[in-house]
Design a protein around this motif. Sequence first.
Motif, PDB file in Angstrom:
ATOM      1  N   SER A 397       0.836  -1.211   0.000  1.00 53.94           N
ATOM      2  CA  SER A 397       0.000   0.000   0.000  1.00 53.94           C
ATOM      3  C   SER A 397       0.866   1.254   0.000  1.00 53.94           C
ATOM      4  O   SER A 397       0.519   2.270  -0.617  1.00 53.94           O
ATOM      5  CB  SER A 397      -0.936   0.012   1.208  1.00 53.94           C
ATOM      6  OG  SER A 397      -1.880  -1.034   1.096  1.00 53.94           O
ATOM      7  N   GLN A 439      -7.435   0.444  -0.348  1.00 58.08           N
ATOM      8  CA  GLN A 439      -7.679  -0.765   0.422  1.00 58.08           C
ATOM      9  C   GLN A 439      -8.877  -0.560   1.362  1.00 58.08           C
ATOM     10  O   GLN A 439      -9.675  -1.454   1.546  1.00 58.08           O
ATOM     11  CB  GLN A 439      -6.418  -1.108   1.226  1.00 58.08           C
ATOM     12  CG  GLN A 439      -6.442  -2.509   1.786  1.00 58.08           C
ATOM     13  CD  GLN A 439      -5.082  -2.913   2.351  1.00 58.08           C
ATOM     14  OE1 GLN A 439      -4.091  -2.195   2.228  1.00 58.08           O
ATOM     15  NE2 GLN A 439      -5.046  -4.060   2.976  1.00 58.08           N
ATOM     16  N   ASP A 509      -5.751  -1.693  -5.116  1.00 58.80           N
ATOM     17  CA  ASP A 509      -5.191  -2.159  -3.847  1.00 58.80           C
ATOM     18  C   ASP A 509      -6.178  -3.117  -3.179  1.00 58.80           C
ATOM     19  O   ASP A 509      -7.125  -2.686  -2.541  1.00 58.80           O
ATOM     20  CB  ASP A 509      -4.884  -0.960  -2.935  1.00 58.80           C
ATOM     21  CG  ASP A 509      -3.966  -1.347  -1.775  1.00 58.80           C
ATOM     22  OD1 ASP A 509      -3.719  -2.553  -1.599  1.00 58.80           O
ATOM     23  OD2 ASP A 509      -3.498  -0.434  -1.066  1.00 58.80           O
ATOM     24  N   GLU A 510      -5.948  -4.398  -3.334  1.00 56.96           N
ATOM     25  CA  GLU A 510      -6.797  -5.456  -2.796  1.00 56.96           C
ATOM     26  C   GLU A 510      -8.273  -5.200  -3.095  1.00 56.96           C
ATOM     27  O   GLU A 510      -9.092  -5.052  -2.179  1.00 56.96           O
ATOM     28  CB  GLU A 510      -6.550  -5.615  -1.293  1.00 56.96           C
ATOM     29  CG  GLU A 510      -5.077  -5.843  -1.015  1.00 56.96           C
ATOM     30  CD  GLU A 510      -4.803  -6.590   0.287  1.00 56.96           C
ATOM     31  OE1 GLU A 510      -5.739  -7.171   0.845  1.00 56.96           O
ATOM     32  OE2 GLU A 510      -3.650  -6.591   0.714  1.00 56.96           O
TER      33      GLU A 510
HETATM   34 MG    MG Z   1      -1.962  -2.888   2.133  1.00 53.11          MG
END
Ligand code: MG
Length: 589
Positions: A397, A439, A509-510
């Motif tokens: 991240s 995220q 991000d995810e």
């Molecule tokens: Mg992360």
Amino acid sequence: MPLVDRVFRSRRLSPFVYGALALLVFLALGALLPNYLVYLAITAIVATIALIGLGIVTGTAGMIALCQLTFAAVGAWIVSLFTVLQVPGGYLLWLVAGGVVAGLAGVVIGLPALRLRGVNLAVVTLGFAAAADATLLKTQFPGAPQGTKVPRPEGFTDDRGFFVFCAIVLVVIAVAVHFLQKSRFGSGWRSVAFSERGTASAGTSVRLSKLSAFAVSAAIAGIAGGLIAGQVGTAYPAGFNTIQSLALYVLAIVSGSYLLEMALFGGILWVLIPELLKRLGIPQDWGFVVFGALGIQALTTNSNLGQDLRNAVTRRRRRRLQAAGAAAESGLVPLGEEDFATALTTAPAHGRAPRALLTVSGLSVTFGQVQALQNVDLTVEEGTIVGLIGPNGAGKSTFVDAIAGFLPQHEGTVRLGDDALDGLPPHRRARLGLRRTFQQDRVPPSLTVGDFVTFISRGRATVAETAEVLEFLGCPPAATRISNVDVGTRRLVEVAANLAAKPRLLVLDEPAAGLSHEEHVAFGQRLRLIPARYGTSILIIEHDLDLVRSVCGSITVLNFGEVLASGDQETVMNDPEVLKAYMGETEML
Ligand code: MG
Ligand code: ADP
């Protein structure tokens, strides 16, 4: 954007119809109200205008401004001054001038808001109000010593006439604010209230959003102040003091004055409460105690009268919408064999000479003692999907934050195509075609899905394109309120909205956290289609290695902030170092 699209999208006709109806009601009131109520009604209308302005800063943009009546005083001051100087143009023009000058004052007071939040911002704005009390309001308004009266506009000189004039101003402002709230500015205000980083990532300047909220709010207050000058003839300072500003702020919170009809409700309370107290033989200053009590109630329960009332009225409609939203949420299903066979053939053309899109070299980030990233190199070629994986805390991240411009103190260089991104703020990088998702949930719940797509794509996607990309990712339809969308699906909406912006590179991000296994598979299939379908390359951070395997041609592995391995999927996934780092972390072995 085609005109039909725009009209359809903003439903441009109805606000004018509402405005005309409201005006008719005000005209009727102007004719029918008993004499002793007309003056109070003017005060209610002027308070409504000030509350609409306050609603923009507090309700919509989520900031605190405790000096709304100081801005009103600026407007009243300008109108009084122009009266004395006999500036050509007449009352209406002076009113506008008062609004403009108050708006400029709003920008100045908004400057601290760029750095301050919450209680600190409250202190600064309260300090401004107090400073005005001690200076501007200690001296008399221009013309007051000589008894010069601000002339009301021709044709509206008696109280009934002036009531109608104020009502017209209110309706014009309300319609204008409605459109502003619907516009990209309005979405920016709501977005800034929810997440500054999310706002910047959409290519919208956080500074501009905050300052414009302050400016518009203060300008509207300035106009309200000019109306007060017209109402009373000779404006006196006591009407604009700090305690009144505080009471107005409380009323904005209590009534939920970012909703236009609730601002009117607040304006009525503004005159009703002191009037009732007067009739009961209680000193009017006790009105502030009532406002204070209401404010404590609103702040402690985190609700407001206006929203509660509106909820009660619209409950049935919301139930219907919720039902529609729930039905639309399970839309992400795996593609059929045939569809996906097509997808494989349209996957990134490896035959072509590769062209680097994102080039990161020597990226290092430290947080105090923590070396979050150390000398990281990474390249994403045009038309490809690259995976960035690694254990928790590896720095993934942080890598996204750094390339997106949120960590300006990093070392190393970042290029997107031919553009050097180093030193550019996040919103500039977004505009150059580097978009990212977060995220954590950063999708403002106060918007509809469609408004969010319009905001994120900076108005670039047509209605048809919006519908297409939403359907592609199995998102609920554009009219759905985001507050009715579950968190997993919000992530998909975020991806869809960023795709609608047609970026060169989309960093995820995810994105699949919160999705079921079946949705994971379906999401992976959609991802593979994206480069060919939307012309967007992807850098994806993902925990689920099945998903990574199914979409990423090449992979970079981070561990403790350093690149552990990098290259094509086959090599990286079989690298003994990678296997070791992942042991006990995931299901890889
Ligand atoms: Mg992360
Ligand atoms: P990942 O996304 O790979 O799980 P992060 O990039 O979130 O990892 O974090 C990398 C490291 O940097 C961790 O040790 C984390 O504690 C640290 N870190 C991240 N953000 C900050 C911050 N704002 N301040 C201090 N340390 C941070």
